[in-house]
Design a protein around this motif. Structure first.
Motif, PDB file in Angstrom:
ATOM      1  N   ALA A  47       0.833  -1.206   0.000  1.00 22.77           N
ATOM      2  CA  ALA A  47       0.000   0.000   0.000  1.00 22.77           C
ATOM      3  C   ALA A  47       0.867   1.256   0.000  1.00 22.77           C
ATOM      4  CB  ALA A  47      -0.935   0.002   1.202  1.00 22.77           C
ATOM      5  N   LEU A  48       1.942   1.226   0.791  1.00 21.64           N
ATOM      6  CA  LEU A  48       2.842   2.372   0.843  1.00 21.64           C
ATOM      7  C   LEU A  48       3.580   2.556  -0.477  1.00 21.64           C
ATOM      8  CD1 LEU A  48       4.166   4.657   2.422  1.00 21.64           C
ATOM      9  CD2 LEU A  48       5.844   2.999   3.299  1.00 21.64           C
ATOM     10  N   ARG A  49       4.053   1.465  -1.055  1.00 19.75           N
ATOM     11  CA  ARG A  49       4.774   1.573  -2.320  1.00 19.75           C
ATOM     12  C   ARG A  49       3.864   2.007  -3.454  1.00 19.75           C
ATOM     13  NH1 ARG A  49       6.972  -4.307  -2.072  1.00 19.75           N
ATOM     14  NH2 ARG A  49       7.318  -4.028  -4.311  1.00 19.75           N
ATOM     15  N   VAL A  50       2.623   1.523  -3.457  1.00 18.12           N
ATOM     16  CA  VAL A  50       1.658   1.961  -4.468  1.00 18.12           C
ATOM     17  C   VAL A  50       1.384   3.455  -4.311  1.00 18.12           C
ATOM     18  CG1 VAL A  50      -0.749   1.794  -5.214  1.00 18.12           C
ATOM     19  CG2 VAL A  50       0.581  -0.284  -4.803  1.00 18.12           C
ATOM     20  N   THR A  51       1.272   3.905  -3.061  1.00 22.89           N
ATOM     21  CA  THR A  51       1.035   5.328  -2.800  1.00 22.89           C
ATOM     22  C   THR A  51       2.177   6.183  -3.329  1.00 22.89           C
ATOM     23  OG1 THR A  51      -0.267   4.826  -0.815  1.00 22.89           O
ATOM     24  CG2 THR A  51       0.671   7.042  -0.998  1.00 22.89           C
ATOM     25  N   ILE A  52       3.414   5.763  -3.049  1.00 22.44           N
ATOM     26  CA  ILE A  52       4.583   6.521  -3.517  1.00 22.44           C
ATOM     27  C   ILE A  52       4.637   6.533  -5.040  1.00 22.44           C
ATOM     28  CG2 ILE A  52       7.103   6.603  -3.538  1.00 22.44           C
ATOM     29  CD1 ILE A  52       7.033   5.415  -0.700  1.00 22.44           C
ATOM     30  N   ASN A  53       4.422   5.358  -5.656  1.00 23.31           N
ATOM     31  CA  ASN A  53       4.428   5.283  -7.112  1.00 23.31           C
ATOM     32  C   ASN A  53       3.343   6.167  -7.715  1.00 23.31           C
ATOM     33  OD1 ASN A  53       6.509   3.432  -7.058  1.00 23.31           O
ATOM     34  ND2 ASN A  53       5.181   1.644  -7.244  1.00 23.31           N
ATOM     35  N   SER A  54       2.158   6.130  -7.111  1.00 23.36           N
ATOM     36  CA  SER A  54       1.036   6.928  -7.622  1.00 23.36           C
ATOM     37  C   SER A  54       1.347   8.412  -7.523  1.00 23.36           C
ATOM     38  CB  SER A  54      -0.236   6.606  -6.835  1.00 23.36           C
ATOM     39  OG  SER A  54      -0.599   5.248  -6.969  1.00 23.36           O
ATOM     40  N   PHE A  55       1.975   8.806  -6.415  1.00 22.70           N
ATOM     41  CA  PHE A  55       2.313  10.219  -6.239  1.00 22.70           C
ATOM     42  C   PHE A  55       3.244  10.702  -7.346  1.00 22.70           C
ATOM     43  CE2 PHE A  55       5.549  13.213  -4.655  1.00 22.70           C
ATOM     44  CZ  PHE A  55       4.744  14.329  -4.453  1.00 22.70           C
ATOM     45  N   PHE A  56       4.314   9.960  -7.591  1.00 21.06           N
ATOM     46  CA  PHE A  56       5.279  10.396  -8.594  1.00 21.06           C
ATOM     47  C   PHE A  56       4.700  10.305 -10.009  1.00 21.06           C
ATOM     48  CE2 PHE A  56       8.382   9.555  -5.160  1.00 21.06           C
ATOM     49  CZ  PHE A  56       9.036  10.785  -5.186  1.00 21.06           C
ATOM     50  N   LEU A  57       3.842   9.305 -10.250  1.00 27.51           N
ATOM     51  CA  LEU A  57       3.230   9.180 -11.570  1.00 27.51           C
ATOM     52  C   LEU A  57       2.287  10.344 -11.846  1.00 27.51           C
ATOM     53  CD1 LEU A  57       3.037   7.456 -14.083  1.00 27.51           C
ATOM     54  CD2 LEU A  57       1.267   6.083 -12.966  1.00 27.51           C
ATOM     55  N   LEU A  59       2.346  13.273 -10.248  1.00 24.16           N
ATOM     56  CA  LEU A  59       3.135  14.505 -10.254  1.00 24.16           C
ATOM     57  C   LEU A  59       3.848  14.689 -11.589  1.00 24.16           C
ATOM     58  CD1 LEU A  59       4.108  16.941  -8.573  1.00 24.16           C
ATOM     59  CD2 LEU A  59       6.053  15.540  -7.858  1.00 24.16           C
ATOM     60  N   GLY A  60       4.429  13.602 -12.091  1.00 18.36           N
ATOM     61  CA  GLY A  60       5.104  13.685 -13.383  1.00 18.36           C
ATOM     62  C   GLY A  60       4.141  14.027 -14.505  1.00 18.36           C
ATOM     63  N   SER A  61       2.942  13.429 -14.463  1.00 22.02           N
ATOM     64  CA  SER A  61       1.937  13.730 -15.480  1.00 22.02           C
ATOM     65  C   SER A  61       1.501  15.182 -15.395  1.00 22.02           C
ATOM     66  CB  SER A  61       0.719  12.812 -15.301  1.00 22.02           C
ATOM     67  OG  SER A  61       1.087  11.452 -15.426  1.00 22.02           O
ATOM     68  N   LEU A  62       1.389  15.681 -14.177  1.00 26.87           N
ATOM     69  CA  LEU A  62       0.945  17.056 -13.965  1.00 26.87           C
ATOM     70  C   LEU A  62       1.971  18.065 -14.460  1.00 26.87           C
ATOM     71  CD1 LEU A  62      -1.345  18.812 -12.526  1.00 26.87           C
ATOM     72  CD2 LEU A  62       0.214  18.852 -10.574  1.00 26.87           C
ATOM     73  N   SER A 130      -6.720   8.873 -15.290  1.00 22.97           N
ATOM     74  CA  SER A 130      -6.080   9.726 -14.285  1.00 22.97           C
ATOM     75  C   SER A 130      -4.907  10.488 -14.876  1.00 22.97           C
ATOM     76  CB  SER A 130      -5.603   8.865 -13.105  1.00 22.97           C
ATOM     77  OG  SER A 130      -6.651   8.090 -12.580  1.00 22.97           O
ATOM     78  N   ILE A 131      -4.117   9.792 -15.701  1.00 17.83           N
ATOM     79  CA  ILE A 131      -2.967  10.443 -16.336  1.00 17.83           C
ATOM     80  C   ILE A 131      -3.434  11.548 -17.273  1.00 17.83           C
ATOM     81  CG2 ILE A 131      -1.054  10.075 -17.946  1.00 17.83           C
ATOM     82  CD1 ILE A 131      -0.700   7.314 -16.729  1.00 17.83           C
ATOM     83  N   ALA A 132      -4.494  11.261 -18.033  1.00 21.58           N
ATOM     84  CA  ALA A 132      -5.020  12.257 -18.962  1.00 21.58           C
ATOM     85  C   ALA A 132      -5.528  13.488 -18.218  1.00 21.58           C
ATOM     86  CB  ALA A 132      -6.140  11.654 -19.811  1.00 21.58           C
ATOM     87  N   VAL A 133      -6.205  13.263 -17.092  1.00 20.61           N
ATOM     88  CA  VAL A 133      -6.708  14.390 -16.295  1.00 20.61           C
ATOM     89  C   VAL A 133      -5.543  15.199 -15.738  1.00 20.61           C
ATOM     90  CG1 VAL A 133      -7.903  15.021 -14.165  1.00 20.61           C
ATOM     91  CG2 VAL A 133      -8.915  13.337 -15.710  1.00 20.61           C
ATOM     92  N   ALA A 134      -4.513  14.502 -15.201  1.00 12.63           N
ATOM     93  CA  ALA A 134      -3.358  15.199 -14.641  1.00 12.63           C
ATOM     94  C   ALA A 134      -2.631  16.007 -15.713  1.00 12.63           C
ATOM     95  CB  ALA A 134      -2.404  14.195 -13.989  1.00 12.63           C
ATOM     96  N   ILE A 135      -2.485  15.425 -16.897  1.00 13.29           N
ATOM     97  CA  ILE A 135      -1.821  16.147 -17.989  1.00 13.29           C
ATOM     98  C   ILE A 135      -2.641  17.373 -18.384  1.00 13.29           C
ATOM     99  CG2 ILE A 135      -1.159  16.013 -20.419  1.00 13.29           C
ATOM    100  CD1 ILE A 135      -0.415  13.103 -19.960  1.00 13.29           C
TER     101      ILE A 135
END
Length: 217
Positions: A47-57, A59-62, A130-135
């Motif tokens: 759960a923690l690793r998924v959270t960290i990965n999701s944050f950077f993914l 953030l990078g998309s944004l 989610s990626i499309a929305v962030a972009i």
């Protein structure tokens, strides 16, 4: 000068824009279904690793997503179609999976996911939508002085942090929340969530195809 209203608006725009499409509450049963045979410690670590990965993914998309797509000549509709295929395939795989976690007597245990990125982070948690929305959110930068843009950017990043925190809470306590339904109830929720995930994948594909057809027309 940037007002508190502008900063709050930038924060809420990112969080409110991402929450419905990321949908960590709806993703919790899927996460639990894929980690059903993990120990509590293993599930919490995932759960923690998924959270960290999701944050950077996110953030990078944004921040740089629009530039990356522009560099490779990829449009958002193409991202939706390709990503929708992956989401639909994941949902279909979960629908067709044997109901192994309902019966611990089975000889073959399901493989415990050790890679927190695929498919737990992408496409289950942060999918193409989610990626499309962030972009899209990242590409709508207001034309303001750099100092004001820095404050607004910090607020937007705070929105991503809040989204990641929500993901962690939902996944961290998925066992207690969904487990209260019992084995049969959990099976139903996981299957229903998998079907919804499959439908979301089809919807993303259709959205991307419609956009491409509109451009071609």
């Amino acid at each position: 000068m940037t007002s508190g209203y502008d900063i709050a608006n930038a924060f809420l725009l990112v969080y409110a824009g991402l929450f419905p499409i990321v949908n960590p509450i709806g993703g919790a049963p899927i996460f639990l279904g894929l980690t059903r045979h993990c120990t509590d410690a293993e599930r919490n670590a995932l759960a923690l690793r998924v959270t960290i990965n999701s944050f950077f993914l996110l953030l990078g998309s944004l921040l740089v997503g629009s530039y990356v797509l522009e560099f490779f000549g990829i449009t958002l509709p193409i991202v939706r179609v390709a990503g929708g295929l992956v989401v639909a395939a994941t949902g279909w795989s979960l629908l067709q999976a044997r109901d192994e976690f309902a019966d611990d007597r089975t000889a073959h245990k399901p493989k415990i996911p050790t890679d927190a990125f695929y498919p737990l982070t992408m496409p289950i948690t942060v999918g193409p939508g989610s990626i499309a929305v962030a972009i899209t959110l990242g590409s709508q930068r207001p034309r303001v002085p750099f100092t004001q843009l820095a404050f607004l950017g910090a607020a937007a990043i705070a929105g991503v942090v809040a989204m990641a925190a929500t993901i962690y809470v939902c996944y961290r306590f998925a066992e207690g929340t969904v487990g209260a339904l019992g084995q049969q109830g959990t099976n139903v929720v996981v299957r229903l969530s998998a079907f919804i995930l499959f439908c979301i994948g089809i919807e993303i594909i259709w959205s991307g195809y419609s956009a491409l057809a509109h451009v071609a027309g």
